[in-house]
Design an enzyme around this catalytic site. Structure first.
Site, PDB file in Angstrom:
ATOM      1  N   PRO A   1      -5.141   5.406  -4.019  1.00 40.59           N
ATOM      2  CA  PRO A   1      -4.441   5.184  -2.988  1.00 40.59           C
ATOM      3  C   PRO A   1      -2.802   5.073  -3.539  1.00 40.59           C
ATOM      4  CG  PRO A   1      -6.083   3.777  -2.942  1.00 40.59           C
ATOM      5  CD  PRO A   1      -6.458   4.426  -4.189  1.00 40.59           C
TER       6      PRO A   1
ATOM      7  N   TYR B   1      -2.265  -9.467  -0.775  1.00 36.99           N
ATOM      8  CA  TYR B   1      -2.706  -9.239   0.879  1.00 36.99           C
ATOM      9  C   TYR B   1      -3.813 -10.415   1.192  1.00 36.99           C
ATOM     10  CZ  TYR B   1       0.397  -5.268   0.799  1.00 36.99           C
ATOM     11  OH  TYR B   1       1.600  -4.236   0.792  1.00 36.99           O
TER      12      TYR B   1
ATOM     13  N   ARG C   1     -10.565  -2.360  -4.322  1.00 33.79           N
ATOM     14  CA  ARG C   1      -9.412  -2.378  -5.222  1.00 33.79           C
ATOM     15  C   ARG C   1      -9.199  -3.934  -5.521  1.00 33.79           C
ATOM     16  NH1 ARG C   1      -3.988   0.774  -4.247  1.00 33.79           N
ATOM     17  NH2 ARG C   1      -3.894   1.856  -6.213  1.00 33.79           N
TER      18      ARG C   1
ATOM     19  N   CYS D   1       5.561  12.974 -15.293  1.00 37.77           N
ATOM     20  CA  CYS D   1       6.167  11.759 -14.718  1.00 37.77           C
ATOM     21  C   CYS D   1       7.272  11.275 -15.802  1.00 37.77           C
ATOM     22  CB  CYS D   1       5.155  10.929 -14.444  1.00 37.77           C
ATOM     23  SG  CYS D   1       5.870   9.398 -13.796  1.00 37.77           S
TER      24      CYS D   1
HETATM   25 FE1  SF4 Z   1       7.885   9.014  -9.457  1.00 37.26          FE
HETATM   26 FE2  SF4 Z   1       9.635   9.447 -11.141  1.00 37.26          FE
HETATM   27 FE3  SF4 Z   1       7.282   9.808 -11.757  1.00 37.26          FE
HETATM   28 FE4  SF4 Z   1       8.294  11.546 -10.002  1.00 37.26          FE
HETATM   29  S1  SF4 Z   1       8.948  11.294 -12.128  1.00 37.26           S
HETATM   30  S2  SF4 Z   1       6.276  10.657  -9.946  1.00 37.26           S
HETATM   31  S3  SF4 Z   1       9.721  10.164  -8.984  1.00 37.26           S
HETATM   32  S4  SF4 Z   1       8.187   7.862 -11.060  1.00 37.26           S
END
Ligand code: SF4
Ligand code: ADP
Length: 680
Positions: free
Chosen positions: A29, A177, A225, A342
């Site tokens: 999620p 939560y 989770r 990423c």
């Molecule tokens: Fe998120 Fe930056 Fe990774 Fe893209 S590059 S998924 S914006 S952390």
């Protein structure tokens, strides 16, 4: 190309209760800033992940009742039959690709705003509401009838989850939560059968798990989770482990997160790949059920190791699946070099925090699947056999050239500097920002395999050169220069003495100037650069003061989840912090500030000042070409466009998006936005 057989374990199906995941790639999620407000946008995004090979694709947290909301952050929602229809769009899109769809049933508590519902929050006790945008308020300490009402909400939501077609139904018990708070002695001070011993504190979670389990039995898998304690956390690790032991084999799947979001959702400045895995392994050893967890996995080998070493059964991902929705497919097809990794900047998360649809620095199509109809792996072929000149190889120019190259145009990418990369070359050298280089390197890797794109570094083009090159289309991506006058988001007037040579621009700093002695970094930009530059100068031996007119340093970084660990890094480095003060004057030896609000100004010793504020768009080439427009007019069909920081200075994600958009829109008569809301 075929997949390397050593990655086969990542593609083995695995049973989760009554359902079977087709492989080990699991999009846990994650928020999108779309939620219940933008169901079609969301369905397109989730469906795309499934198309990219994620065997399980989940919603974001999903409100089970209209007494729980986190406005302005739009969660998903299963509050009524309309929500069922909306989420059907998602499950259909996910199922069409052969993946499983999961929903994370959520009820807020004292950390939620309830700004939409106007209901008081329910929680384990009468706790001060922590939601930043909430006025002062306290939660209702739940009595027995409230607990029964909550259990009924879960039962109803579980029924709706089945109606909506979900294969995995979560009970969400972490991130402070409600269900998490019952587990934690610091919140749970109850004296009834829901408080006190660990057996009592776990009672509500157990009841909810059993309630949901009864409803979905045989039709969907039940996931929980749960927060793995980290050594760094204040929570007593033994408490959370003891509670876990009591539930260990009840659900069909454990999704192990952390209650310390600084680590689970850590910025790459401080948290590297697979950071949670020791903590995950500790809980995994206590259960016979499959486990999924995240670790911002971008390396296929690290992913494989998690499975073969038995740390977890699924490779959980949020950010890696945002940066590259087709990551599993690329591993499957033996195209590892195409994986768009990423960079850990957390821009995706920031936009959800702002209540807006997510976006990604690395993947400009993210969030635009429905709105603009963009697909990360598909792009229209060129509209005509025409050439394009891209001037400037920063993030905007590199992305434009890459996408234009994919479309099949003949592209020339000219760059003034010795190396392509623009601002990335400078910023990725700052402490902690090395992964930002992936923005440049992924694109250079793609371009290296395109015969139709030529890169010419060390070529500063002027208007004559642009005209001479005679390209049909010109895209200017010439970037921006850092201003030295201190102007920025709060400061509208230049400070006195800004022309002094001991005022060092960021550009000069990146080119090798190294101020020493007492250095003031004046941050009126409020993102990562001010703090990163301060840390760099401190490491180089300067005595640094970081001054800002804001009331927190790097205040925007609280949206990217960098703020706390940055504050710690600044404190550890001994950097002095001055907040709420605007720079008004500098003379060698001294700098003068006035307060943004009331109170006294300050005077600080300063041998050098480094302003980090506004930038000046590099617009000379654009202006000259505009002035000489008549020289182009003869050439029918010629287009000139400026993109990225030379057009409107902004964050790297904005420059990449602008580059991508310019490439997609070339030859189109209209903007690429097709729709941005559902109209009834
Ligand atoms: Fe998120 Fe930056 Fe990774 Fe893209 S590059 S998924 S914006 S952390
Ligand atoms: P953006 O974020 O918009 O991509 P950057 O500042 O990162 O902007 O990159 C702009 C790039 O454009 C820099 O690498 C700079 O050297 C280059 N550049 C600026 N002016 C010219 C020019 N006239 N010719 C070629 N390259 C240029």
């Amino acid at each position: 190309m075929a997949r390397d057989p050593r990655f086969d374990p990542l593609f083995e199906p695995l049973q989760i209760g009554p359902v079977t995941a087709p492989n080990r790639f699991y999009q846990v999620p994650h928020c999108t800033g779309m939620g219940y407000q933008r169901p079609r946008m969301l369905a397109a995004l989730r469906g795309l992940k499934a198309e990219g090979g994620w065997g399980v694709v989940c919603t974001e947290y999903c409100s089970i009742d209209n007494s729980s909301d986190e406005t302005p952050y739009p969660s998903a929602s299963l509050r009524d039959d309309d929500d069922v229809r909306n989420l059907r769009l998602m499950t259909d899109a996910v199922h069409a690709q052969g993946a499983l769809a999961g929903v994370e049933l959520w009820y807020g508590g004292h950390t939620s705003s309830n700004l939409l519902s106007r209901e008081p929050q329910f929680d384990v006790g009468s706790l001060a509401v922590e939601a930043e945008l909430s006025p002062p308020a306290q939660s209702v300490a739940m009595d027995k009838s409230d607990i029964e009402a909550l259990r009924e909400m879960y039962r109803r939501a579980a029924r709706r989850a089945l109606e909506a077609g979900f294969d995995i139904v979560y009970v969400y018990a972490c991130h402070y939560y409600l269900l998490h708070n019952f587990l934690l002695p610091e919140f749970n001070q109850r004296s009834d059968e829901y408080g006190g011993s660990v057996e009592n504190r776990v009672r509500l979670l157990r009841e909810v798990i059993e309630d949901v389990g009864e409803i979905i039995a045989g039709r969907a898998a039940l996931a929980v989770r749960y927060a793995a304690p980290l050594p760094s956390e204040d929570d007593d690790p033994q408490e959370l482990v003891a509670a876990f032991r009591l539930l260990a084999d009840i659900p069909d799947l454990w999704d192990i997160a952390s209650s310390d979001y600084n680590y689970e959702m850590g910025s790459s400045r401080y948290v590297k790949e697979a950071e949670l895995q020791q903590a995950v392994a500790r809980l995994k050893a206590l259960t016979t059920k499959p486990v999924v967890s995240v670790g911002r996995f971008t390396s296929p080998d690290t992913m494989l190791k998690q499975i073969t070493a038995g740390t977890q059964d699924f490779v959980g991902a949020a950010r890696p699946s945002i940066a590259d929705p087709f990551l599993p497919r690329k591993i499957d097809e033996g195209r590892l070099e195409d994986i768009r990794e990423c960079i850990g900047c957390n821009v995706c998360y920031a936009y959800d925090m702002l209540g807006a649809p997510l976006r990604c620095t690395q993947n400009p199509t993210m969030g635009e699947e429905w709105r603009r109809g963009w697909h990360p792996e598909k792009i229209d072929a060129r509209h005509a056999d025409e050439s394009v000149l891209v001037v400037g190889a920063g993030p905007a120019g590199l992305e434009a050239a890459t996408a234009l190259g994919r479309r099949g145009y003949d592209v020339i990418l000219a760059e003034a500097g010795e190396e392509p990369g623009g601002r990335i070359n400078n910023e990725s050298r700052l402490p902690g920002l090395a992964e930002y280089a992936r923005v440049r390197d992924w694109r250079l890797g793609q371009l290296a395999r395109m015969a139709n794109v030529q890169i010419y570094p060390a070529n500063r083009l002027d208007a004559d050169a642009v005209i001479e090159l005679d390209s049909r289309h010109v895209i200017l991506a010439t970037g921006a220069r850092w201003r030295t006058d201190g102007t920025g988001r709060h400061t509208t007037n230049a400070f006195r003495g800004c022309e002094n040579e001991q005022v060092i621009s960021l550009d000069a700093l990146f080119s090798g100037d190294s101020p020493h002695g007492r250095v003031i970094v004046y941050d009126d930009d409020h993102y990562y650069l001010g703090t990163a530059v301060a840390l760099m100068l401190s490491r180089q031996g300067a005595r640094v003061t970081l001054a800002t007119p804001e009331f927190r340093v790097g205040s925007w970084t609280r949206y990217t989840n960098e703020y706390s660990l940055t504050s710690k890094a600044l404190a550890d480095a001994g950097i002095e912090i001055v907040t709420g003060q605007r720079l008004v004057a500098f003379e060698p030896g001294r700098s003068f500030f006035e307060p943004v609000d009331a109170g006294p100004g300050v005077e600080l010793e300063a041998d050098f000042v480094v302003p980090v504020g506004a930038r000046e768009p590099e617009g000379e080439l654009w202006r000259t070409l505009q002035a000489r427009r008549d020289e182009f007019e003869a050439r029918e069909g010629l287009s000139i466009r400026r993109i990225g920081d030379c057009h409107a200075p902004g964050i790297i994600a904005a420059a990449v998006h602008a580059g991508h958009r310019a490439a997609r829109e070339l030859g189109q008569s209209e903007t690429s936005v097709k729709r941005d809301r559902v109209v009834v």
